[in-house]
Design an enzyme around this catalytic site. Structure first.
Site, PDB file in Angstrom:
ATOM      1  N   ARG A  51      13.936   6.810  -1.701  1.00 56.83           N
ATOM      2  CA  ARG A  51      14.305   5.493  -1.177  1.00 56.83           C
ATOM      3  C   ARG A  51      15.622   5.586  -0.431  1.00 56.83           C
ATOM      4  NH1 ARG A  51      13.678   0.077  -4.700  1.00 56.83           N
ATOM      5  NH2 ARG A  51      11.532   0.721  -4.345  1.00 56.83           N
ATOM      6  N   LYS A  75       3.432   5.379 -14.515  1.00 54.46           N
ATOM      7  CA  LYS A  75       2.398   5.199 -13.486  1.00 54.46           C
ATOM      8  C   LYS A  75       1.467   6.410 -13.465  1.00 54.46           C
ATOM      9  CE  LYS A  75       3.981   3.458  -9.625  1.00 54.46           C
ATOM     10  NZ  LYS A  75       4.351   3.098  -8.234  1.00 54.46           N
ATOM     11  N   LYS A  87      12.051  10.211  -9.129  1.00 53.95           N
ATOM     12  CA  LYS A  87      12.320   9.411  -7.932  1.00 53.95           C
ATOM     13  C   LYS A  87      13.644   9.884  -7.368  1.00 53.95           C
ATOM     14  CE  LYS A  87      10.545   5.561  -5.981  1.00 53.95           C
ATOM     15  NZ  LYS A  87       9.168   5.123  -5.828  1.00 53.95           N
ATOM     16  N   ASP A 123       9.249   6.173   0.365  1.00 50.75           N
ATOM     17  CA  ASP A 123       9.475   4.911  -0.342  1.00 50.75           C
ATOM     18  C   ASP A 123      10.147   4.001   0.692  1.00 50.75           C
ATOM     19  OD1 ASP A 123       9.324   3.714  -3.213  1.00 50.75           O
ATOM     20  OD2 ASP A 123      11.294   3.131  -2.514  1.00 50.75           O
ATOM     21  N   THR A 157      -2.384   2.045  -1.923  1.00 51.08           N
ATOM     22  CA  THR A 157      -1.681   1.155  -2.856  1.00 51.08           C
ATOM     23  C   THR A 157      -2.297  -0.244  -2.806  1.00 51.08           C
ATOM     24  OG1 THR A 157       0.332   2.421  -2.479  1.00 51.08           O
ATOM     25  CG2 THR A 157       0.598   0.262  -3.516  1.00 51.08           C
ATOM     26  N   ALA A 246       7.116  -7.292  -2.256  1.00 52.21           N
ATOM     27  CA  ALA A 246       8.358  -7.038  -1.514  1.00 52.21           C
ATOM     28  C   ALA A 246       9.363  -6.322  -2.408  1.00 52.21           C
ATOM     29  CB  ALA A 246       8.928  -8.350  -0.987  1.00 52.21           C
ATOM     30  N   ALA A 268       4.654  -4.595  -5.690  1.00 55.96           N
ATOM     31  CA  ALA A 268       6.079  -4.266  -5.861  1.00 55.96           C
ATOM     32  C   ALA A 268       6.326  -3.526  -7.175  1.00 55.96           C
ATOM     33  CB  ALA A 268       6.919  -5.537  -5.815  1.00 55.96           C
ATOM     34  N   ASN A 269       7.300  -2.623  -7.134  1.00 51.72           N
ATOM     35  CA  ASN A 269       7.720  -1.911  -8.347  1.00 51.72           C
ATOM     36  C   ASN A 269       8.674  -2.783  -9.159  1.00 51.72           C
ATOM     37  OD1 ASN A 269       6.540   0.758  -8.266  1.00 51.72           O
ATOM     38  ND2 ASN A 269       7.784   1.130  -6.448  1.00 51.72           N
TER      39      ASN A 269
HETATM   40  P1  NAD Z   1       7.688  -2.701   3.233  1.00 51.33           P
HETATM   41  O1  NAD Z   1       9.140  -2.527   3.445  1.00 51.33           O
HETATM   42  O2  NAD Z   1       6.756  -2.157   4.253  1.00 51.33           O
HETATM   43  O3  NAD Z   1       7.356  -4.254   3.069  1.00 51.33           O
HETATM   44  C1  NAD Z   1       8.116  -5.139   2.335  1.00 51.33           C
HETATM   45  C2  NAD Z   1       8.155  -6.461   3.087  1.00 51.33           C
HETATM   46  O4  NAD Z   1       8.809  -7.420   2.259  1.00 51.33           O
HETATM   47  C3  NAD Z   1       8.944  -6.390   4.388  1.00 51.33           C
HETATM   48  O5  NAD Z   1       8.158  -6.896   5.443  1.00 51.33           O
HETATM   49  C4  NAD Z   1      10.168  -7.281   4.130  1.00 51.33           C
HETATM   50  O6  NAD Z   1      10.616  -7.974   5.272  1.00 51.33           O
HETATM   51  C5  NAD Z   1       9.625  -8.229   3.072  1.00 51.33           C
HETATM   52  N1  NAD Z   1      10.646  -8.858   2.222  1.00 51.33           N
HETATM   53  C6  NAD Z   1      11.786  -8.334   1.736  1.00 51.33           C
HETATM   54  N2  NAD Z   1      12.430  -9.240   0.986  1.00 51.33           N
HETATM   55  C7  NAD Z   1      11.657 -10.342   0.968  1.00 51.33           C
HETATM   56  C8  NAD Z   1      11.771 -11.611   0.356  1.00 51.33           C
HETATM   57  N3  NAD Z   1      12.815 -11.932  -0.397  1.00 51.33           N
HETATM   58  N4  NAD Z   1      10.789 -12.518   0.567  1.00 51.33           N
HETATM   59  C9  NAD Z   1       9.725 -12.210   1.351  1.00 51.33           C
HETATM   60  N5  NAD Z   1       9.569 -11.030   1.959  1.00 51.33           N
HETATM   61  C10 NAD Z   1      10.514 -10.116   1.773  1.00 51.33           C
HETATM   62  O7  NAD Z   1       7.395  -2.105   1.788  1.00 51.33           O
HETATM   63  P2  NAD Z   1       6.007  -1.726   1.097  1.00 51.33           P
HETATM   64  O8  NAD Z   1       5.730  -0.283   1.320  1.00 51.33           O
HETATM   65  O9  NAD Z   1       4.963  -2.736   1.438  1.00 51.33           O
HETATM   66  O10 NAD Z   1       6.432  -1.866  -0.422  1.00 51.33           O
HETATM   67  C11 NAD Z   1       6.567  -3.131  -1.026  1.00 51.33           C
HETATM   68  C12 NAD Z   1       6.836  -2.944  -2.503  1.00 51.33           C
HETATM   69  O11 NAD Z   1       5.773  -2.192  -3.077  1.00 51.33           O
HETATM   70  C13 NAD Z   1       8.126  -2.187  -2.835  1.00 51.33           C
HETATM   71  O12 NAD Z   1       8.631  -2.702  -4.039  1.00 51.33           O
HETATM   72  C14 NAD Z   1       7.634  -0.761  -3.048  1.00 51.33           C
HETATM   73  O13 NAD Z   1       8.501  -0.022  -3.890  1.00 51.33           O
HETATM   74  C15 NAD Z   1       6.307  -1.037  -3.726  1.00 51.33           C
HETATM   75  N6  NAD Z   1       5.340   0.049  -3.611  1.00 51.33           N
HETATM   76  C16 NAD Z   1       4.934   0.496  -2.404  1.00 51.33           C
HETATM   77  C17 NAD Z   1       4.020   1.544  -2.314  1.00 51.33           C
HETATM   78  C18 NAD Z   1       3.520   2.062  -0.986  1.00 51.33           C
HETATM   79  O14 NAD Z   1       2.506   2.783  -0.972  1.00 51.33           O
HETATM   80  N7  NAD Z   1       4.159   1.727   0.122  1.00 51.33           N
HETATM   81  C19 NAD Z   1       3.532   2.133  -3.500  1.00 51.33           C
HETATM   82  C20 NAD Z   1       3.950   1.628  -4.730  1.00 51.33           C
HETATM   83  C21 NAD Z   1       4.868   0.602  -4.780  1.00 51.33           C
END
Ligand code: NAD
Length: 372
Positions: A51, A75, A87, A123, A157, A246, A268-269
């Site tokens: 990250r 997980k 991580k 991440d 995911t 998010a 989200a994690n």
């Molecule tokens: P990303 O950054 O692509 O998307 C997150 C979105 O959330 C962004 O568009 C951002 O603008 C928005 N955001 C941020 N704060 C916000 C708020 N307060 N209100 C509304 N929107 C908000 O990230 P992602 O890859 O989609 O991951 C999202 C979550 O899922 C994270 O917590 C990540 O750790 C978790 N996650 C992702 C994956 C993966 O494969 N990408 C796997 C496991 C867990």
């Protein structure tokens, strides 16, 4: 004045979370500051994303990497993978700091010092391109498209989360049919957008919000989602399913008290701010929470599966199995905290897997072939 007045007691924190190893790194040439935390290698080498974030303090970065790596252990174990949990975080000097090949290569060299015990991936803030840059320095990276492989795990995911929602519907005695449901998604980024797409294809109405307005508009224009009005709070909308996609820590005493949904299931994690109290509070309110590390395991299954040499069909099957894993965890919760039930479920798998490994004399687990 103490020389390190605000740094938390790292070893004490490691002991309380159960970590094996935490390493700090500074690269003078690029200014890279990073931490790698290995929570457990009881079941195998540990894969976990890197990250990049502009943390307010080193303590915040350490807290994040400790909590995230612990979650990775659960997980991987809950998903039945022969993998540990780890991580890493890169502490950006400011929010707009651009990723560069030099920084990524410095991170790759840091990852390489673990000789495969830790495997990096993407991440928040780290793209497949960044993974490929890291992979120029180490073979222990997944998630790139050219030098390393696996690519963007977010479609997997999202699919896993969708599968988890099916188990939640069944557990609440409802028909597994999305056509009359409304789902609220916080964050339409990589995972949220793809989850919204699956839900729209299955006939659900999808309410979305995103702090980045163009991202929200894309979900409205391309998928026919409905954008939440500025005067409204997504966590207080009357919907069937709330999907936090998010940030972590979004479910706390205050937000849980205001929830009007029946199910929480998102990508989200670390969705629960205080895992013990918040898991109990959701159960007391009769809101079914699909534990985050069960619901969002699809991306890990994809990258870890490829790393472990599983076939495409085996990986797809494991992502489908998220529905059954969710169902098993929900059944074990007995109406109490589903978060606590998921941790107990994962810990039982770790204990069983570690005992099996010991019986088989599997060696040190570093993939070096030793029988020590
Ligand atoms: P990303 O950054 O692509 O998307 C997150 C979105 O959330 C962004 O568009 C951002 O603008 C928005 N955001 C941020 N704060 C916000 C708020 N307060 N209100 C509304 N929107 C908000 O990230 P992602 O890859 O989609 O991951 C999202 C979550 O899922 C994270 O917590 C990540 O750790 C978790 N996650 C992702 C994956 C993966 O494969 N990408 C796997 C496991 C867990």
């Amino acid at each position: 004045t103490p020389r390190f007045p605000v740094v938390m007691n790292v070893l004490e924190e490691m002991q309380s979370y159960g970590h094996e190893r935490v390493a700090f790194h500074h690269d003078a040439k690029t200014g890279l500051k990073a931490i790698i935390a290995i929570h457990s290698t009881a079941l195998g080498n540990a894969l976990g994303g890197t990250r990049r974030w502009a943390y307010a303090s080193e303590n915040d970065a350490l807290f994040d990497v400790l909590r995230l790596s612990e979650g990775m252990t659960y997980k991987a174990a809950a998903s039945g993978l022969a993998m540990g949990g780890a991580k890493s975080v890169i502490i950006m000097p400011n929010a707009g700091h651009q990723p560069t090949e030099a920084e990524a290569r410095a991170m790759g060299r840091f990852v390489d010092t673990f000789a495969g015990r830790y495997i990096a991936a993407e991440d928040v803030g780290v793209s497949p391109q960044y993974c490929d840059w890291m992979a120029l320095e180490t073979k222990h990276v997944m998630g790139g498209n050219t030098v390393s492989h696996g690519g963007d795990p977010s479609p997997f995911t999202a699919l896993g989360c969708f599968n988890s929602m099916k188990a939640c519907l069944a557990h609440t005695g409802r028909k597994v049919d999305f056509s009359n449901l409304t789902v609220a998604i916080q964050g339409c980024g990589a995972t949220g957008f793809k989850l919204a797409k699956l839900l729209r294809q299955a006939g659900a109405a999808v309410l979305v919000t995103d702090v980045h307005v163009p991202t929200m508009k894309r979900a409205v224009e391309e998928l026919g989602c409905v954008a939440l009005g500025n005067d409204k709070n997504l966590f207080e909308e009357k919907v069937d399913i709330l999907a936090p996609c998010a940030l972590g820590g979004v479910l706390d005493a205050k937000t849980i008290a205001g929830l009007k949904c029946q199910i929480v299931c998102g990508t989200a994690n670390n969705q629960l701010r205080n895992p013990n109290e918040d898991g109990e509070a959701l159960a007391k309110r009769g809101i079914l929470y699909s534990p985050d590390f069960v619901a969002n395991a699809g991306g890990l299954i994809r990258l870890a599966g490829l790393y472990l040499g599983m076939t495409e069909a085996e990986i797809d099957h494991k992502i489908t199995e998220i529905e059954h894993t969710t169902a098993a965890v929900l059944a074990q919760s007995g109406g109490g905290s589903t978060g606590a039930a998921a941790i107990a479920f994962a810990k039982a798998k770790i204990a069983a897997g570690a005992a099996k490994k010991q019986m088989a004399g599997a060696g040190c687990g570093a993939g070096c072939g030793c029988k020590a």
